[in-house]
Enzyme design. Structure first.
Site, PDB file in Angstrom:
ATOM      1  N   HIS A  83       0.819  -1.217   0.000  1.00  0.00           N
ATOM      2  CA  HIS A  83       0.000   0.000   0.000  1.00  0.00           C
ATOM      3  C   HIS A  83       0.851   1.264   0.000  1.00  0.00           C
ATOM      4  O   HIS A  83       0.354   2.334  -0.339  1.00  0.00           O
ATOM      5  CB  HIS A  83      -1.035  -0.016   1.136  1.00  0.00           C
ATOM      6  CG  HIS A  83      -0.515   0.296   2.503  1.00  0.00           C
ATOM      7  ND1 HIS A  83      -0.178  -0.668   3.428  1.00  0.00           N
ATOM      8  CD2 HIS A  83      -0.278   1.477   3.122  1.00  0.00           C
ATOM      9  CE1 HIS A  83       0.226  -0.093   4.544  1.00  0.00           C
ATOM     10  NE2 HIS A  83       0.176   1.203   4.391  1.00  0.00           N
ATOM     11  N   ASP A 219       1.247  -7.693   2.392  1.00  0.00           N
ATOM     12  CA  ASP A 219       1.347  -6.260   2.086  1.00  0.00           C
ATOM     13  C   ASP A 219       2.802  -5.826   1.862  1.00  0.00           C
ATOM     14  O   ASP A 219       3.402  -5.153   2.688  1.00  0.00           O
ATOM     15  CB  ASP A 219       0.715  -5.464   3.243  1.00  0.00           C
ATOM     16  CG  ASP A 219       0.367  -4.038   2.847  1.00  0.00           C
ATOM     17  OD1 ASP A 219       0.907  -3.561   1.824  1.00  0.00           O
ATOM     18  OD2 ASP A 219      -0.427  -3.402   3.559  1.00  0.00           O
ATOM     19  N   SER A 646       4.141   2.217   8.413  1.00  0.00           N
ATOM     20  CA  SER A 646       3.917   1.232   7.365  1.00  0.00           C
ATOM     21  C   SER A 646       5.210   0.956   6.636  1.00  0.00           C
ATOM     22  O   SER A 646       5.920   1.883   6.261  1.00  0.00           O
ATOM     23  CB  SER A 646       2.867   1.722   6.379  1.00  0.00           C
ATOM     24  OG  SER A 646       1.612   1.411   6.864  1.00  0.00           O
TER      25      SER A 646
END
Ligand code: ARG
Ligand code: GLU
Length: 711
Positions: A83, A219, A646
């Site tokens: 992402h 991810d 992230s």
């Protein structure tokens, strides 16, 4: 007996968490070394952060200014979340080359895809410069004089740090201005896309699973940092070479178990641990619900559009993800704060703070009325804060027609200056080019519906306050018709035609375009009323917070203090563990590929799998990546993380890479305001799953070979 021991162990690890609240500044990690060692770490503080020798910090990069990434080979191979690389992946995707859907793997260096605008930064050093920044600042000076003096000091420090080395330096306030640190960075502008799994791995679970445990998302995406032949940063060029890092992270292939030491090293964005109780209440009762309401409307339109056409699906995938992500987090936060009874907890603390302040006369003077002052300021500033939040939702996150209006409006505002400096043509050309990019991802039907719904909702939320003329004199539906039937902003031909001959007359005509008119009226309110109000409110609040935090440190010296996240490099540590966030509910610490097939079987499109993937999972050919015959997909840990973390490496006791942080559980998103060691868990994709996808599914075995695997 064995069973009993196990049960006791689980009980213990579930009720007594070793979670450490706080996001620590790497250059002062020495102070935590012994505690980290007590929790299992085998490294020294110098292994983690060292300015003169290679250390872990050199492998951890700030990715695009908003995420974290880590170097994993001596040839600049870089891992971050799927992402985080999403807009780059989308930009290389089309109906013919649908990398979102099918994934992409470069076979060799020459296949790797450049990404204009993308950069990564390595931290060269992070130093406490509080004394130098405050040098010559005296109590009797006015506020303006103090600020001017500090700015002068900062300028010298920055110039010094950047001299003759190509580095970029900035000075950031920590603890609301109680401390200042200089951050010196090396910025690389040539970062190429090497590989990405298909969405059905990288975004598996979609919005259904976002912010939720149990999780099965792969991810990750793969990039490579390029440098000039001198190994220094260089703008994109064919002649650039893979960067040879000072340090890269070896891969932890070792079996994991509950209680393993974990450390997350990255760039957390924002936490607000010191908000006053009434502000928490306002966030829970008013601000968040209003923003959630706005996004619900946009998402209802975008989601339906994406389901109805592949074209719209590709056009809107990054936008949808962005809108949906915060939307869902906010819902979780309100729930978590309610669960923690956060307003009451804050009020109790504030009472204690006030009481303590009465213990010494000088404390009473300095700290005794701060809580009341914060509440008072909050009351006065709230309306501006709210108008600001709604402007962000409506003007900047809502209908994209308004975003395009901004570009034209900028030219209108600067017309004379642009003509004078002969820059008009250049500016128009830039906008003209930008239009192709804009309309590539624009569907007028979708935007029109968003406009109508959001305008309605905005009117309702603002309740007659701070609205421009056009919104008080026309209904949302009439305005929609007028703009979407007449404005040149919603059609690429019309938008381009408007740029054909730009002179005074044309500019006047732009000013009569209903879309541009609305944008300019909204911005006038925003700039003349909202922004000054917010500035004043924030300025006053930050001033109080500075002293409030100082008071916490002075009056409660034995409590743990840590500086709120501010987008700078931080370390947080804890252990691999599950949680029991609610009564009757218990989460295990990891998931396996079995869960992917189970979720897929529910038929929810967020769990769609490419057909060849189903076969691959069923084959269970996990090779060296398995643990006890299973393949771990994700695991949770008690590390205090937030947005910006992230892609952060989750590092084991020996400094090896266990996985990539990518999310928090639903029950822990309130940790931005209040951390709870028993509930707050960060979610990591296991690096062994990442390698398995590359090796066994994508056939990108050469990339695995490039890394250093440690058993
Ligand atoms: N919640 C994670 C974060 O805040 C992941 C977001 C991307 N995933 C998604 N389904 N939108 O960034
Ligand atoms: N997904 C988040 C990010 O983009 C990290 C999750 C969190 O907020 O903890 O940084």
């Amino acid at each position: 007996m064995k069973f009993l021991q196990l049960a006791l162990f689980i009980l213990l690890t579930h009720t007594i968490s070793f979670a450490e609240e706080g996001m620590l500044i790497p250059s002062v990690i020495q102070a935590f070394e012994s505690d980290m060692k007590a929790k299992g770490m085998k490294l020294t503080a110098q292994d983690i952060y060292d300015v003169n020798n290679s250390s872990l910090k050199d492998a951890v990069l700030h990715f695009g200014g908003g995420c974290t990434a880590e170097l994993v080979s001596d040839k600049g191979l870089l891992l971050t979340n799927h992402h985080c690389g999403y807009s780059q992946i989308q930009s290389h995707s089309s109906l013919e080359k649908d990398y979102l859907k099918n994934g992409f793997w470069a076979k060799n260096y020459s296949d790797e895809l450049p990404n204009p605008g993308l950069f990564v930064a390595r931290m060269v050093r992070i130093d406490d410069v509080t004394e130098t920044v405050n040098f010559g600042v005296r109590d009797e000076m006015s506020n303006e004089e103090k600020v001017a003096k500090m700015k002068e000091n900062m300028k010298v420090l920055i110039e010094d740090a950047e001299k003759g080395n190509g580095y970029k330096a900035e000075i950031k306030a920590f603890n609301y201005g109680n401390d200042f640190y200089i951050i010196v960075k090396e910025i690389f502008n040539d970062v190429r896309l090497v590989g990405t799994p298909p969405n059905s791995i990288g975004k598996f679970g979609g919005d259904t699973d976002n912010w939720v445990w149990p999780r099965h998302t792969g991810d990750f995406s793969v990039f490579r940092v390029y440098s000039g032949t001198d190994n220094k940063p260089a703008d994109f060029s064919e002649s650039n070479v893979p960067y040879a890092p000072i340090h890269f992270l070896p891969i932890a292939m070792t079996p994991r178990k509950i209680g393993d030491f974990t450390m997350v090293y990255g760039f957390p964005g924002t936490t607000e641990q010191h908000l006053v109780s009434s502000q928490i209440k306002y966030i829970m009762d008013k601000e968040r619900p209003a923003r959630i309401g706005m996004r619900e409307k946009s998402l209802s339109v975008i989601d339906a559009g994406m389901r109805s056409s592949d074209q719209i699906r590709i056009q809107y995938s990054a936008k949808q993800a962005r809108i949906a992500n915060a939307y869902k987090k906010w819902i979780g936060q309100v729930g978590g704060l309610t669960e923690l009874d956060a307003v009451r907890v804050k009020e109790e603390y504030e009472a204690k703070y006030n009481e303590r302040a009465q213990k010494k006369p000088e404390w009473a003077v300095k700290y005794g009325s701060l809580v009341a002052e914060m509440k008072e300021t909050m009351k006065k500033g709230q309306q501006y804060d709210f108008a600001y939040a709604m402007a962000v939702e409506y003007i900047f996150t809502g209908p994209e027609m308004l975003r395009l209006a901004r570009s034209y409006s900028n030219i209108m505002d600067n017309y004379d200056k642009l003509v004078e400096t002969s820059l008009l043509e250049e500016e128009i050309e830039k906008l003209d080019k930008g239009l192709d990019g804009f309309f590539k991802n624009y569907d007028v039907g979708v935007d029109r519906q968003i406009f109508e719904l959001l305008t309605d909702e905005y009117l309702e939320q603002m309740n007659g306050i701070g609205l421009p003329n056009m919104l008080t004199t026309t209904s949302a539906s009439a305005l929609t018709k007028s703009i979407y039937n007449k404005s040149f902003l919603v059609d690429i031909e019309d938008a381009k035609n408007a740029l054909k001959k730009v002179n005074k007359r044309a500019i006047k005509k732009w000013g009569r375009d209903p879309g541009i008119m609305l944008y300019r009226q909204l911005m006038q309110k925003f700039e003349e009323e909202t922004i000054p109000g917010v500035r004043e409110f924030q300025g006053r609040m930050d001033g109080i917070l500075k002293v409030y935090v100082e008071g916490k440190q002075e009056m409660f010296p034995d409590a743990k203090h840590w500086a709120d996240a501010n987008g700078t490099m931080r370390i947080t540590y804890g252990q691999l563990e599950g949680s029991a966030p609610n009564d009757g509910m218990e989460y295990t610490d990891h998931t396996t590929t079995a869960g992917i097939l189970q979720k897929h079987a529910t038929g929810n499109p967020d769990f769609d799998l490419l057909p060849d993937l189903i076969e691959t999972y069923k084959k269970k050919d996990f090779g060296p990546y398995a643990q006890d015959g299973e393949l771990w997909v994700c695991f949770t840990g008690s590390n205090h993380t937030t947005g910006g973390n992230s892609g952060s490496p989750v590092i084991d006791a020996n400094g090896n890479l266990m996985g990539l942080n990518f999310d928090r559980s639903w029950e822990s998103t309130m940790s931005d305001y209040m951390f709870d060691p028993n509930r707050c868990r960060n979610i990591t994709v296991d690096i062994r799953y990442v390698l398995w996808v590359m090796d066994k599914y994508a056939g990108a075995t050469h990339l695995v070979k490039e890394m250093k695997l440690v058993n």
